[in-house]
Design a protein around this motif. Structure first.
Motif, mmCIF file in Angstrom:
data_model
loop_
_atom_site.group_PDB
_atom_site.id
_atom_site.type_symbol
_atom_site.label_atom_id
_atom_site.label_comp_id
_atom_site.label_asym_id
_atom_site.label_seq_id
_atom_site.Cartn_x
_atom_site.Cartn_y
_atom_site.Cartn_z
ATOM 1 N N ALA A 61 0.835 -1.211 0.000
ATOM 2 C CA ALA A 61 0.000 0.000 0.000
ATOM 3 C C ALA A 61 0.863 1.252 0.000
ATOM 4 C CB ALA A 61 -0.932 -0.003 1.207
ATOM 5 N N GLY A 62 0.202 2.395 -0.088
ATOM 6 C CA GLY A 62 0.917 3.662 -0.119
ATOM 7 C C GLY A 62 1.295 4.171 1.252
ATOM 8 N N THR A 63 0.828 3.503 2.302
ATOM 9 C CA THR A 63 1.175 3.863 3.667
ATOM 10 C C THR A 63 1.004 2.628 4.543
ATOM 11 O OG1 THR A 63 0.762 5.466 5.446
ATOM 12 C CG2 THR A 63 -1.170 4.612 4.282
ATOM 13 N N PHE A 64 1.267 2.780 5.829
ATOM 14 C CA PHE A 64 1.163 1.635 6.736
ATOM 15 C C PHE A 64 -0.230 1.587 7.367
ATOM 16 C CE2 PHE A 64 2.572 5.283 9.180
ATOM 17 C CZ PHE A 64 1.777 5.238 10.309
ATOM 18 N N GLY A 65 -0.589 0.411 7.894
ATOM 19 C CA GLY A 65 -1.795 0.287 8.703
ATOM 20 C C GLY A 65 -3.101 0.428 7.965
ATOM 21 N N THR A 66 -3.168 -0.008 6.700
ATOM 22 C CA THR A 66 -4.425 0.115 5.957
ATOM 23 C C THR A 66 -5.278 -1.141 6.063
ATOM 24 O OG1 THR A 66 -3.378 -0.666 3.915
ATOM 25 C CG2 THR A 66 -3.395 1.715 4.309
ATOM 26 N N LEU A 218 0.485 -4.494 -10.783
ATOM 27 C CA LEU A 218 -0.399 -5.624 -10.516
ATOM 28 C C LEU A 218 -1.869 -5.254 -10.633
ATOM 29 C CD1 LEU A 218 1.375 -7.041 -7.329
ATOM 30 C CD2 LEU A 218 1.761 -7.674 -9.712
ATOM 31 N N ALA A 219 -2.158 -3.967 -10.697
ATOM 32 C CA ALA A 219 -3.550 -3.499 -10.633
ATOM 33 C C ALA A 219 -4.404 -4.079 -11.745
ATOM 34 C CB ALA A 219 -3.583 -1.975 -10.671
ATOM 35 N N GLY A 318 -11.907 -15.782 0.368
ATOM 36 C CA GLY A 318 -10.776 -14.920 0.069
ATOM 37 C C GLY A 318 -10.699 -14.635 -1.420
ATOM 38 N N PRO A 319 -10.188 -13.473 -1.803
ATOM 39 C CA PRO A 319 -10.026 -13.156 -3.228
ATOM 40 C C PRO A 319 -8.839 -13.918 -3.805
ATOM 41 C CG PRO A 319 -9.083 -11.414 -1.897
ATOM 42 C CD PRO A 319 -9.690 -12.399 -0.934
ATOM 43 N N ASP A 320 -8.584 -13.731 -5.085
ATOM 44 C CA ASP A 320 -7.400 -14.320 -5.690
ATOM 45 C C ASP A 320 -6.144 -13.711 -5.052
ATOM 46 O OD1 ASP A 320 -6.237 -12.077 -7.723
ATOM 47 O OD2 ASP A 320 -8.421 -11.975 -7.620
ATOM 48 N N ASP A 321 -5.009 -14.353 -5.273
ATOM 49 C CA ASP A 321 -3.775 -13.954 -4.595
ATOM 50 C C ASP A 321 -3.435 -12.486 -4.808
ATOM 51 O OD1 ASP A 321 -3.571 -16.526 -3.751
ATOM 52 O OD2 ASP A 321 -1.827 -17.060 -4.965
ATOM 53 N N ILE A 322 -3.443 -12.047 -6.060
ATOM 54 C CA ILE A 322 -3.044 -10.678 -6.342
ATOM 55 C C ILE A 322 -3.969 -9.693 -5.646
ATOM 56 C CG2 ILE A 322 -2.685 -8.949 -8.132
ATOM 57 C CD1 ILE A 322 -0.550 -11.161 -7.992
ATOM 58 N N ARG A 328 -7.616 -5.988 -1.677
ATOM 59 C CA ARG A 328 -8.881 -5.727 -2.367
ATOM 60 C C ARG A 328 -10.024 -6.518 -1.720
ATOM 61 N NH1 ARG A 328 -6.970 -6.086 -8.708
ATOM 62 N NH2 ARG A 328 -6.178 -3.945 -8.911
ATOM 63 N N PHE A 329 -10.238 -6.278 -0.449
ATOM 64 C CA PHE A 329 -11.364 -6.865 0.261
ATOM 65 C C PHE A 329 -12.494 -5.840 0.318
ATOM 66 C CE2 PHE A 329 -7.801 -9.366 1.683
ATOM 67 C CZ PHE A 329 -8.313 -10.639 1.908
ATOM 68 N N ASP A 330 -13.695 -6.340 0.473
ATOM 69 C CA ASP A 330 -14.850 -5.461 0.564
ATOM 70 C C ASP A 330 -15.006 -4.987 2.005
ATOM 71 O OD1 ASP A 330 -17.229 -4.109 0.405
ATOM 72 O OD2 ASP A 330 -18.476 -5.874 -0.010
#
Length: 416
Positions: A61-66, A218-219, A318-322, A328-330
């Motif tokens: 991610a672009g920062t920590f703790g997301t 990876l997006a 769970g979503p796919d690995d990437i 990318r969880f809801d």
């Protein structure tokens, strides 16, 4: 030389990634001392840096703790719910001690509110007594069983037949805590590389070679398509503390037997906030009896006085690995879900008025057990299990992971 390499590793990663050809054989390589995968491992990164290791933290991610680190109740747990001699019991009790001292020494916002675990029916009393036995066996020395009448005098809005008082339970500003860990790690020359993802790895010459890519690459990745690394990083030590993606990542380390990597399960929990109330109805945290997959829809009060109820338990795939690597969880919270909260909360808070619950936030718990399965302990997996020198996998670090973080770091570094 090595210190300079680590110090400049973030920029080297970025430069190497941008100039990398797409063929695996031609992928540039870099060496490193200690790599922590996921900023959820900030406590470990700090402890390693304090001991003189040259640490690189890789965060997608672009920062920590997301992720899980910031999507929880922010409770400092006492160590009540866990079987004696389990890692959860050991690290929670020790971590609570370390965390309170850490916060006091550094002025990190926290408050020792205390907690009441309540039995709302006679049938729940044996379960409450069992929790007290667990806590005592774990070394929680300040627990006190209370009659319902005494607990309700303490908390007039409470409804219960018996309660277990845990004075040492508290709350903490998790963001301030993580920011402090990050600052101390960086003061000891640790480096963070944001927007960078470890997508897998392979074993070569008894060393784990990490496959690195920029997160933005990876997006648009097609599900199940191969991911070619843009950089290969060869560390002496790897801490896989990738949280929700720790298990999927370990499964992509070519050369590690699938038999030693556990199955992942995911439990989504929503929180609702209390509105239309001028003052909090409770002064303590209020917890019902634990439920399958969690410890019940409980009351927490944050440091600003906001009252929160949650989390509930919703088992999800769970979503796919990437997608898991990119978190990318809801996390959306539907207002309709409040219909499930009202009857649960009214078991101990009968005066809860209709329309008082507003959607708050949600979090995902990475678990090692599924629905109706017995709870599993933390899993800290080293070379003795998977056979790879210098690799430590942290699996199933759910609650009480925040409370336990400093103790987990202390334990891992002591083993090195």
């Amino acid at each position: 030389m090595l210190r300079n390499t680590i110090r400049n590793c973030s920029s080297k990663i970025a430069t190497a990634i941008k100039s990398s050809p797409r063929g695996f054989a031609a992928t540039p390589t870099e060496t490193a001392d200690a790599v922590v995968v996921g900023a959820a491992g900030l406590a470990v990164a700090r402890e390693l840096a304090l001991r003189g290791r040259e640490v690189l933290v890789i965060e997608s991610a672009g920062t920590f703790g997301t992720g899980t680190s910031s999507r929880n109740s922010e409770v400092i747990h006492a160590g009540i719910y866990y079987p004696a001699k389990s890692l959860k019991a050991r690290f929670c009790v020790r971590g609570k001690e370390l965390l309170y001292k850490y916060c006091c020494d550094r002025g990190i916002p926290h408050k020792q509110l205390g907690k009441l675990i309540v039995a709302t029916s006679v049938a729940e009393i044996p379960k409450l007594e069992n929790l007290m036995r667990f806590g005592i066996a774990n070394g929680v020395e300040d627990l006190r069983m209370m009659e319902g009448s005494d607990a309700m005098r303490m908390e007039p809005e409470l409804q219960c037949v018996k309660a277990l008082l845990s004075p040492s339970t508290g709350i903490v500003d998790s963001h301030s805590f993580m920011l402090s860990l990050l600052g101390e790690a960086e003061n000891c020359k640790a480096t963070l590389s944001y927007n960078t993802t470890v997508v897998g790895g392979h074993i070569e010459g008894d060393r784990l070679h990490l496959h690195i890519s920029e997160s933005k690459e990876l997006a648009n990745n097609i599900v199940d398509s191969p991911v070619l690394p843009q950089l290969i990083l060869i560390p002496r030590l790897v801490i896989n503390s990738a949280g929700l993606s720790a298990v999927p990542l370990a499964r992509r380390f070519d050369g590690i037997s699938r038999k030693v990597v556990p199955s992942p399960y995911y439990a989504r929990g929503c929180y609702f906030t209390l509105s239309k109330t001028r003052t909090p109805p409770f002064n303590h945290l209020i917890y019902p009896m634990p439920e399958d997959g969690g410890i019940g829809v409980h009351v927490t009060i944050d440091l600003s006085g906001l009252v929160k109820f949650g989390p509930d338990v919703e088992w999800i795939s769970g979503p796919d690995d990437i997608s898991s690597f990119l978190n990318r969880f809801d996390y959306s919270v539907s207002s309709d879900r409040s219909a499930r909260f009202y009857p649960e909360i009214r078991k101990y808070f009968r005066n809860l008025k209709d329309g008082c619950l507003e959607p708050g936030y949600s979090g995902i718990r990475a678990k090692l057990c599924g629905p109706k399965q017995p709870p599993q302990d933390f899993m800290i997996q080293g070379e003795d299990v998977h056979g790879v020198p210098g690799l430590i996998n942290l699996f199933g670090i759910e609650s009480p992971g925040l409370t336990s973080s400093l103790a987990i770091a202390e334990y891992i570094v002591s083993k090195l």
